[in-house]
Scaffold this motif. Structure first.
Motif, mmCIF file in Angstrom:
data_model
loop_
_atom_site.group_PDB
_atom_site.id
_atom_site.type_symbol
_atom_site.label_atom_id
_atom_site.label_comp_id
_atom_site.label_asym_id
_atom_site.label_seq_id
_atom_site.Cartn_x
_atom_site.Cartn_y
_atom_site.Cartn_z
ATOM 1 N N ILE A 1 0.858 -1.177 0.000
ATOM 2 C CA ILE A 1 0.000 0.000 0.000
ATOM 3 C C ILE A 1 0.896 1.229 0.000
ATOM 4 C CG2 ILE A 1 -0.276 -0.012 2.536
ATOM 5 C CD1 ILE A 1 -3.149 1.118 2.010
ATOM 6 N N GLU A 2 0.710 2.069 -0.999
ATOM 7 C CA GLU A 2 1.548 3.249 -1.189
ATOM 8 C C GLU A 2 1.005 4.422 -0.371
ATOM 9 O OE1 GLU A 2 4.212 3.164 -3.113
ATOM 10 O OE2 GLU A 2 3.884 1.145 -3.932
ATOM 11 N N PRO A 3 1.861 5.413 -0.091
ATOM 12 C CA PRO A 3 1.375 6.616 0.598
ATOM 13 C C PRO A 3 0.202 7.245 -0.157
ATOM 14 C CG PRO A 3 3.768 6.623 0.493
ATOM 15 C CD PRO A 3 3.315 5.477 -0.366
ATOM 16 N N ASN A 4 -0.813 7.647 0.587
ATOM 17 C CA ASN A 4 -1.988 8.335 0.045
ATOM 18 C C ASN A 4 -2.787 7.481 -0.938
ATOM 19 O OD1 ASN A 4 -1.193 10.801 1.433
ATOM 20 N ND2 ASN A 4 0.394 10.976 -0.142
ATOM 21 N N SER A 5 -2.628 6.176 -0.833
ATOM 22 C CA SER A 5 -3.400 5.270 -1.681
ATOM 23 C C SER A 5 -4.886 5.390 -1.367
ATOM 24 C CB SER A 5 -2.941 3.830 -1.438
ATOM 25 O OG SER A 5 -3.861 2.906 -1.985
ATOM 26 N N PRO A 6 -5.754 5.250 -2.386
ATOM 27 C CA PRO A 6 -7.202 5.229 -2.115
ATOM 28 C C PRO A 6 -7.612 4.042 -1.248
ATOM 29 C CG PRO A 6 -6.747 4.651 -4.402
ATOM 30 C CD PRO A 6 -5.465 5.160 -3.827
ATOM 31 N N ARG A 7 -6.736 3.061 -1.096
ATOM 32 C CA ARG A 7 -7.043 1.906 -0.238
ATOM 33 C C ARG A 7 -7.021 2.287 1.241
ATOM 34 N NH1 ARG A 7 -6.031 -2.517 -3.856
ATOM 35 N NH2 ARG A 7 -6.648 -1.637 -5.883
ATOM 36 N N TYR A 8 -6.549 3.496 1.558
ATOM 37 C CA TYR A 8 -6.626 3.981 2.934
ATOM 38 C C TYR A 8 -8.032 4.466 3.294
ATOM 39 C CZ TYR A 8 -1.702 3.744 4.348
ATOM 40 O OH TYR A 8 -0.455 3.306 4.721
ATOM 41 N N VAL A 9 -8.943 4.391 2.342
ATOM 42 C CA VAL A 9 -10.355 4.698 2.590
ATOM 43 C C VAL A 9 -11.148 3.441 2.293
ATOM 44 C CG1 VAL A 9 -12.288 6.216 2.041
ATOM 45 C CG2 VAL A 9 -9.941 7.085 1.873
ATOM 46 N N LEU A 10 -11.909 2.947 3.256
ATOM 47 C CA LEU A 10 -12.629 1.690 3.087
ATOM 48 C C LEU A 10 -13.970 1.921 2.398
ATOM 49 C CD1 LEU A 10 -11.907 -0.073 6.493
ATOM 50 C CD2 LEU A 10 -10.548 -0.041 4.387
ATOM 51 N N PRO A 11 -14.473 0.903 1.686
ATOM 52 C CA PRO A 11 -15.768 1.053 1.025
ATOM 53 C C PRO A 11 -16.914 1.030 2.032
ATOM 54 C CG PRO A 11 -14.973 -1.190 0.770
ATOM 55 C CD PRO A 11 -13.856 -0.415 1.417
ATOM 56 N N ILE A 12 -17.907 1.847 1.783
ATOM 57 C CA ILE A 12 -19.110 1.853 2.619
ATOM 58 C C ILE A 12 -19.890 0.569 2.333
ATOM 59 C CG2 ILE A 12 -21.303 3.057 3.040
ATOM 60 C CD1 ILE A 12 -19.805 5.640 2.189
ATOM 61 N N PRO A 13 -20.427 -0.092 3.352
ATOM 62 C CA PRO A 13 -21.165 -1.339 3.114
ATOM 63 C C PRO A 13 -22.281 -1.166 2.081
ATOM 64 C CG PRO A 13 -20.807 -1.010 5.452
ATOM 65 C CD PRO A 13 -20.354 0.252 4.779
ATOM 66 N N ASN A 14 -22.439 -2.181 1.247
ATOM 67 C CA ASN A 14 -23.399 -2.087 0.147
ATOM 68 C C ASN A 14 -24.835 -1.898 0.618
ATOM 69 O OD1 ASN A 14 -21.530 -2.290 -1.921
ATOM 70 N ND2 ASN A 14 -21.600 -4.526 -1.966
ATOM 71 N N ASN A 15 -25.186 -2.458 1.784
ATOM 72 C CA ASN A 15 -26.570 -2.287 2.227
ATOM 73 C C ASN A 15 -26.866 -0.818 2.530
ATOM 74 O OD1 ASN A 15 -25.132 -2.082 4.645
ATOM 75 N ND2 ASN A 15 -26.681 -3.176 5.843
ATOM 76 N N GLU A 16 -25.885 -0.076 3.010
ATOM 77 C CA GLU A 16 -26.080 1.354 3.259
ATOM 78 C C GLU A 16 -26.225 2.115 1.952
ATOM 79 O OE1 GLU A 16 -26.708 4.833 5.285
ATOM 80 O OE2 GLU A 16 -26.595 2.800 6.104
ATOM 81 N N ILE A 17 -25.455 1.725 0.948
ATOM 82 C CA ILE A 17 -25.551 2.370 -0.365
ATOM 83 C C ILE A 17 -26.944 2.165 -0.952
ATOM 84 C CG2 ILE A 17 -24.637 2.426 -2.709
ATOM 85 C CD1 ILE A 17 -22.661 3.484 -0.662
ATOM 86 N N ARG A 18 -27.454 0.938 -0.846
ATOM 87 C CA ARG A 18 -28.782 0.638 -1.396
ATOM 88 C C ARG A 18 -29.877 1.401 -0.669
ATOM 89 N NH1 ARG A 18 -26.826 -4.719 -1.629
ATOM 90 N NH2 ARG A 18 -27.901 -5.197 0.332
ATOM 91 N N MET A 19 -29.798 1.441 0.665
ATOM 92 C CA MET A 19 -30.879 2.062 1.444
ATOM 93 C C MET A 19 -30.899 3.568 1.302
ATOM 94 S SD MET A 19 -31.146 -0.129 4.999
ATOM 95 C CE MET A 19 -29.456 0.156 5.461
ATOM 96 N N SER A 20 -29.724 4.199 1.291
ATOM 97 C CA SER A 20 -29.683 5.661 1.339
ATOM 98 C C SER A 20 -29.292 6.312 0.036
ATOM 99 C CB SER A 20 -28.692 6.098 2.424
ATOM 100 O OG SER A 20 -27.380 5.653 2.108
ATOM 101 N N GLY A 21 -28.681 5.536 -0.877
ATOM 102 C CA GLY A 21 -28.287 6.115 -2.149
ATOM 103 C C GLY A 21 -27.069 7.015 -2.072
ATOM 104 N N ILE A 22 -26.309 6.923 -0.993
ATOM 105 C CA ILE A 22 -25.139 7.781 -0.860
ATOM 106 C C ILE A 22 -24.025 7.323 -1.798
ATOM 107 C CG2 ILE A 22 -25.678 8.443 1.501
ATOM 108 C CD1 ILE A 22 -23.548 6.479 2.471
ATOM 109 N N THR A 23 -23.081 8.196 -2.060
ATOM 110 C CA THR A 23 -21.984 7.931 -2.982
ATOM 111 C C THR A 23 -20.974 6.972 -2.355
ATOM 112 O OG1 THR A 23 -22.243 10.138 -3.919
ATOM 113 C CG2 THR A 23 -20.177 8.987 -4.389
ATOM 114 N N GLN A 24 -20.581 5.975 -3.125
ATOM 115 C CA GLN A 24 -19.601 5.000 -2.660
ATOM 116 C C GLN A 24 -18.184 5.559 -2.821
ATOM 117 O OE1 GLN A 24 -18.340 2.759 -0.762
ATOM 118 N NE2 GLN A 24 -19.579 1.002 -1.449
#
Length: 461
Positions: free
Chosen positions: A435-458
């Protein structure tokens, strides 16, 4: 109103696990039928549930740090999302597409909002009511901060106004679906809540799980350090340590000893360093830190000198394994609160970055004198700013290896500094993962059930 009654029913099992005051309140309500909380005692009961308000904060960042090691054979026993977190893979298939790392902090936020809404409607302004309001504000800020460290980018003042933040909920209506704010708005709320809490909370409490004025001041110092605002980080660290400067002497067997199951006092009771008591929600991955799978990394262990008592009390060896054993919870779960030890290190780092090197050395030497065998602690005399910062950051890693997401948070923020940015590598089944410095992998994905229920941006990884 129907939604609030439903919400209260959902929380009832948590209330039953809480303190004596909640038990008394529930017994009083039992012959009146289920109703929404209405009195200050009701709202205090909500906040006095330690199984929600003191343990629902993220720890998952630990899985991606250089403090841990998992052997190939043990890695095969982990769930897919656990192994993927450890290897920084793009896809994190949260169990059943949901995650306590997202849901539990928002439960804290909802409980805090219920208490704040109820207290504001009562219109009372006595000390007891102010205390309840201060507690609720503190808990809400703590939950938002914890969540932002794993589901948002690292804070940078230049980009925070456009970076994705979190859904901000300040009302208890669960029907309101908030979209993601920007990151600056999240930090503005955290700071506002903590500043209000510091003016409302008392200096003492008979219940060790409740936050105090010093808790809010200490947390402000942590937040400002994370924001790279070193002037304010030092200011609030000064304020917190003025109220409570106590540190444990690791040579004192009444405070730390191999005769105690987890080296420190059980449940943190009587530990004078603890400014806010919180502990991690445990699952199979987290419990593995105690010898069932995950080990301390040899590189971390090598940082400790033989006379450093943290080497004795934080770790244990068994069957060629290097286990984490000591925790400020004095129990199986890891400590996830904040203590004076961390605040001294915050002030030391902030002082060093402000070129107040003598002050930085004073704080660091005070801490080290109480961590080594009596008379053996090194005396730090370094007068080069960058070299002194390196020493402070190393001691921060050594002091807080199992405190919340501290190492994860430090990796994220230090990656913004070219002097301290680093790439972490792992070998699993002969293949290297990095994992490199400032990699986007330092931000975890929001659980899919939350995305489906609220429609927020992943999050994009």
């Amino acid at each position: 109103m129907k939604m609030r009654i439903l919400l209260y029913i959902l929380y009832l099992p948590f209330f039953l696990a809480g303190s004596a005051c909640k038990k008394d309140w529930l017994e009083q309500k039992s012959d009146k039928g289920l109703s929404v909380p209405q009195t200050p005692a009701d709202f205090q009961a909500i906040l006095d549930n330690p199984n929600t308000m003191n343990r629902s904060y993220s720890y998952v960042g630990n899985s991606g740090t250089d403090n841990i090691y998992i052997s190939d054979d043990v890695a095969g026993t982990l769930q897919e999302f656990e192994l993927n977190l450890y290897l920084w893979k793009k896809d994190i298939p949260w169990n059943n597409e949901s995650s306590s790392q997202w849901a539990f902090p928002y439960t804290v936020i909802e409980c805090a909002n219920i208490a704040l809404d109820g207290i504001n409607k009562l219109g009372q302004k006595d000390n007891a009511v102010n205390n309840i309001k201060g507690q609720a504000l503190f808990y809400r800020a703590y939950a938002y901060y914890s969540t932002a460290q794993v589901f948002c980018l690292q804070y940078e003042s230049q980009t925070a106004g456009t970076a994705l933040g979190l859904p901000i909920r300040t009302q208890p209506d669960v029907n309101m679906l908030a979209q993601r704010s920007n990151l600056q708005e999240v930090y503005n709320l955290i700071i506002s809540d903590l500043k209000q809490a510091s003016s409302l909370l008392p200096g003492t409490t008979p219940y060790y799980t409740r936050p105090l004025k010093v808790s809010a001041l200490a947390m402000l110092s942590r937040v400002y350090l994370n924001m790279q605002d070193y002037q304010n980080a030092k200011l609030y660290a000064d304020s917190a340590l003025t109220l409570k400067p106590t540190l444990i002497d690791f040579n004192d067997p009444s405070q730390v000893s191999n005769s105690m199951a987890f080296r420190f006092k059980a449940n943190g009771i009587g530990n004078p360093e603890i400014l806010f008591y919180a502990f991690k929600y445990t699952n199979n991955f987290d419990q593995a830190f105690l010898g069932q799978g995950i080990q301390a990394s040899p590189e971390l262990y090598s940082l400790y000198e033989d006379n450093d008592l943290r080497k004795t009390y934080f770790f244990g060896k068994s069957n060629n394994r290097l286990n984490f054993v000591g925790s400020y919870t004095g129990a199986r779960p890891d400590f996830s609160g904040i203590g004076t030890n961390e605040v001294y290190l915050i002030r030391a780092e902030a002082s060093a970055r402000l070129n107040l090197l003598a002050q930085a050395r004073t704080d660091l030497n005070k801490l080290l004198s109480l961590r080594y065998k009596t008379g053996t602690a090194p005396i730090i005399t370094e007068d080069n700013q960058l070299a002194l910062l390196s020493i402070i950051l190393k001691e921060r890693r050594k002091e807080l290896p199992r405190t919340g997401n501290t190492r994860w948070e430090d990796l994220r923020r230090l990656n913004l500094d070219p002097n301290f940015a680093q790439t972490i590598n792992r070998i699993y089944k002969g293949e290297q993962y990095s994992i490199e410095p400032n990699s986007p992998r330092y931000v975890l994905p929001i659980p899919n059930n939350e995305i489906r229920m609220s429609g927020i941006t992943q999050n994009q990884r």
